[in-house]
Design an enzyme around this catalytic site. Structure first.
Site, PDB file in Angstrom:
ATOM      1  N   SER A 196      17.944  26.907 -13.254  1.00 24.90           N
ATOM      2  CA  SER A 196      18.114  28.346 -13.504  1.00 24.90           C
ATOM      3  C   SER A 196      17.892  28.588 -14.988  1.00 24.90           C
ATOM      4  CB  SER A 196      19.528  28.782 -13.137  1.00 24.90           C
ATOM      5  OG  SER A 196      19.789  30.074 -13.683  1.00 24.90           O
ATOM      6  N   TYR A 234      28.274  26.682 -13.024  1.00 27.22           N
ATOM      7  CA  TYR A 234      26.881  26.738 -12.544  1.00 27.22           C
ATOM      8  C   TYR A 234      25.928  26.237 -13.633  1.00 27.22           C
ATOM      9  CZ  TYR A 234      22.671  29.152 -10.659  1.00 27.22           C
ATOM     10  OH  TYR A 234      21.432  29.477 -10.171  1.00 27.22           O
TER      11      TYR A 234
HETATM   12  N1  LIG Z   1      18.540  34.225  -6.637  1.00 29.40           N
HETATM   13  C1  LIG Z   1      18.481  34.089  -7.953  1.00 29.40           C
HETATM   14  O1  LIG Z   1      18.472  35.064  -8.709  1.00 29.40           O
HETATM   15  C2  LIG Z   1      18.408  32.715  -8.570  1.00 29.40           C
HETATM   16  C3  LIG Z   1      18.273  32.607  -9.968  1.00 29.40           C
HETATM   17  C4  LIG Z   1      18.185  31.335 -10.543  1.00 29.40           C
HETATM   18  C5  LIG Z   1      18.244  30.216  -9.733  1.00 29.40           C
HETATM   19  N2  LIG Z   1      18.381  30.360  -8.384  1.00 29.40           N
HETATM   20  C6  LIG Z   1      18.458  29.147  -7.579  1.00 29.40           C
HETATM   21  O2  LIG Z   1      17.506  29.195  -6.531  1.00 29.40           O
HETATM   22  C7  LIG Z   1      18.025  28.519  -5.378  1.00 29.40           C
HETATM   23  C8  LIG Z   1      17.962  29.413  -4.156  1.00 29.40           C
HETATM   24  O3  LIG Z   1      18.606  30.619  -4.445  1.00 29.40           O
HETATM   25  P1  LIG Z   1      18.681  31.824  -3.385  1.00 29.40           P
HETATM   26  O4  LIG Z   1      19.113  33.009  -4.163  1.00 29.40           O
HETATM   27  O5  LIG Z   1      17.447  31.886  -2.583  1.00 29.40           O
HETATM   28  O6  LIG Z   1      19.898  31.307  -2.493  1.00 29.40           O
HETATM   29  P2  LIG Z   1      20.450  31.802  -1.041  1.00 29.40           P
HETATM   30  O7  LIG Z   1      21.923  31.716  -1.107  1.00 29.40           O
HETATM   31  O8  LIG Z   1      19.805  33.084  -0.656  1.00 29.40           O
HETATM   32  O9  LIG Z   1      19.899  30.664  -0.071  1.00 29.40           O
HETATM   33  C9  LIG Z   1      20.414  29.366  -0.159  1.00 29.40           C
HETATM   34  C10 LIG Z   1      20.255  28.705   1.201  1.00 29.40           C
HETATM   35  O10 LIG Z   1      20.836  27.391   1.095  1.00 29.40           O
HETATM   36  C11 LIG Z   1      21.646  27.158   2.242  1.00 29.40           C
HETATM   37  N3  LIG Z   1      22.695  26.202   1.854  1.00 29.40           N
HETATM   38  C12 LIG Z   1      23.745  26.420   1.047  1.00 29.40           C
HETATM   39  N4  LIG Z   1      24.470  25.297   0.909  1.00 29.40           N
HETATM   40  C13 LIG Z   1      23.837  24.350   1.654  1.00 29.40           C
HETATM   41  C14 LIG Z   1      24.089  22.991   1.913  1.00 29.40           C
HETATM   42  N5  LIG Z   1      25.156  22.355   1.385  1.00 29.40           N
HETATM   43  N6  LIG Z   1      23.238  22.308   2.714  1.00 29.40           N
HETATM   44  C15 LIG Z   1      22.172  22.936   3.282  1.00 29.40           C
HETATM   45  N7  LIG Z   1      21.884  24.235   3.063  1.00 29.40           N
HETATM   46  C16 LIG Z   1      22.712  24.930   2.251  1.00 29.40           C
HETATM   47  C17 LIG Z   1      22.174  28.505   2.657  1.00 29.40           C
HETATM   48  O11 LIG Z   1      22.532  28.521   4.038  1.00 29.40           O
HETATM   49  C18 LIG Z   1      20.987  29.422   2.340  1.00 29.40           C
HETATM   50  O12 LIG Z   1      20.113  29.540   3.435  1.00 29.40           O
HETATM   51  C19 LIG Z   1      19.438  28.067  -5.769  1.00 29.40           C
HETATM   52  O13 LIG Z   1      19.402  26.726  -6.211  1.00 29.40           O
HETATM   53  C20 LIG Z   1      19.804  28.989  -6.903  1.00 29.40           C
HETATM   54  O14 LIG Z   1      20.757  28.428  -7.792  1.00 29.40           O
HETATM   55  C21 LIG Z   1      18.470  31.585  -7.788  1.00 29.40           C
END
Ligand SMILES: NC(=O)c1ccc[n+]([C@@H]2O[C@H](COP(=O)([O-])OP(=O)(O)OC[C@H]3O[C@@H](n4cnc5c(N)ncnc54)[C@H](O)[C@@H]3O)[C@@H](O)[C@H]2O)c1
Length: 261
Positions: A144, A157
């Site tokens: 991130s 985080y």
């Molecule tokens: N959305 C943002 O703005 C953002 C910004 C920076 C980084 N990220 C990173 O991008 C990645 C995805 O983010 P997102 O917003 O799409 O997340 P999200 O929460 O929409 O999706 C995450 C998915 O992971 C699954 N999941 C959670 N824990 C799990 C586990 N232990 N085993 C298997 N599946 C699991 C959930 O069921 C979900 O489908 C993450 O690593 C997040 O930290 C997101």
């Protein structure tokens, strides 16, 4: 068809950024294992990919569970005959996160498990499978922008994603002799449902932001608009494909300029 004949395993691919990556990888010819804790959304993602003519299967897995991760990698290899692309996407921040002095200890361990342990375990078994097949591979980790700049109110985080950046670089060195490349994507604020809920419900984040206007990590610091899931999928496709064959050990920041402000 930039991923023709490649096999990809994407963690947390049921929704959000991971699902967008799964759709793009399948569109580009990869056979995709959509792995997620949540079967309902994972099956839906697979159905969408198949409806668009792609090849995918769903694997239910908790990526914090070592035995389950080992089984999921084995199932991928069994179903599709190998593993070329491991895209570690599971993770995320929570409203309970805070500054080091204030956050609940269980939130610290939960962030380390959700963001760092899941990446570590999938690499442990995924890279072993790539080594065994002997045809190289690409590992894409998810960091991130908060781990690239100093941000406020999400120290658990940030620590976990900082760990992801560090092992991305060390694994790039470790596995280069096997022709396995390891990179990470560090997104800024991405327009997912989860992000909308987080920004609406994180009072500490907003409080710190008000006190520290120049360090604010959210919406207004994104110079050319909030990031969209397709922006992250485009970078994941580049890192997965042979177009990036000389790219390893990098952290690709896609944050609409937020880390430059
Ligand atoms: N959305 C943002 O703005 C953002 C910004 C920076 C980084 N990220 C990173 O991008 C990645 C995805 O983010 P997102 O917003 O799409 O997340 P999200 O929460 O929409 O999706 C995450 C998915 O992971 C699954 N999941 C959670 N824990 C799990 C586990 N232990 N085993 C298997 N599946 C699991 C959930 O069921 C979900 O489908 C993450 O690593 C997040 O930290 C997101």
């Amino acid at each position: 068809m930039r991923l023709k004949d490649k096999v990809a395993l994407i963690t947390g691919a049921g929704q959000g950024i991971g699902a967008a990556g799964a759709r793009v990888f399948a569109r580009e010819g990869a056979r995709v294992v959509v792995a997620d804790l949540n079967a309902e959304i994972g099956e839906r993602c697979v159905a969408d990919i198949r409806a668009a003519g792609g090849e995918a299967l769903f694997a239910q897995c908790d990526f914090t569970d070592e035995a389950a991760v080992e089984r999921t990698v084995a199932r991928t290899v069994e179903a599709y005959g190998g593993l070329d692309i491991l895209y570690n996407n599971v993770g995320g921040s929570t409203p309970q996160d805070n500054a080091v002095t204030d956050l609940p200890m269980e939130e610290f361990w939960s962030a380390i498990k959700r963001d760092l342990l899941t990446t570590f375990l999938a690499c442990r078994f995924g890279i072993r499978a790539m080594q065994k097949a002997g045809r190289g591979g690409s590992v894409i980790n998810t960091s991130s922008f908060v781990a690239v700049i100093g941000t406020l109110g999400c120290d658990a985080y940030t620590a976990a994603k900082g760990g992801v950046n560090a092992i991305t670089r060390s694994m790039a060195l470790e596995y280069a002799p096997d022709k396995i490349r390891v990179n990470a994507i560090a997104p800024g604020a991405v327009q997912t449902d989860r992000m909308a809920r987080f920004l609406a419900s994180n009072p500490n984040h907003l409080k710190f932001s008000e006190r520290n206007r120049h360090r604010r990590p959210e919406v207004r610091s994104h110079l050319v608009g909030l990031v969209e899931v397709e922006d992250i999928a485009a970078m994941a496709l580049f890192l997965a494909s042979d177009d990036s064959r000389r790219v390893t050990g990098t952290i690709q920041v896609i944050d609409s300029g937020a880390s430059a402000t």
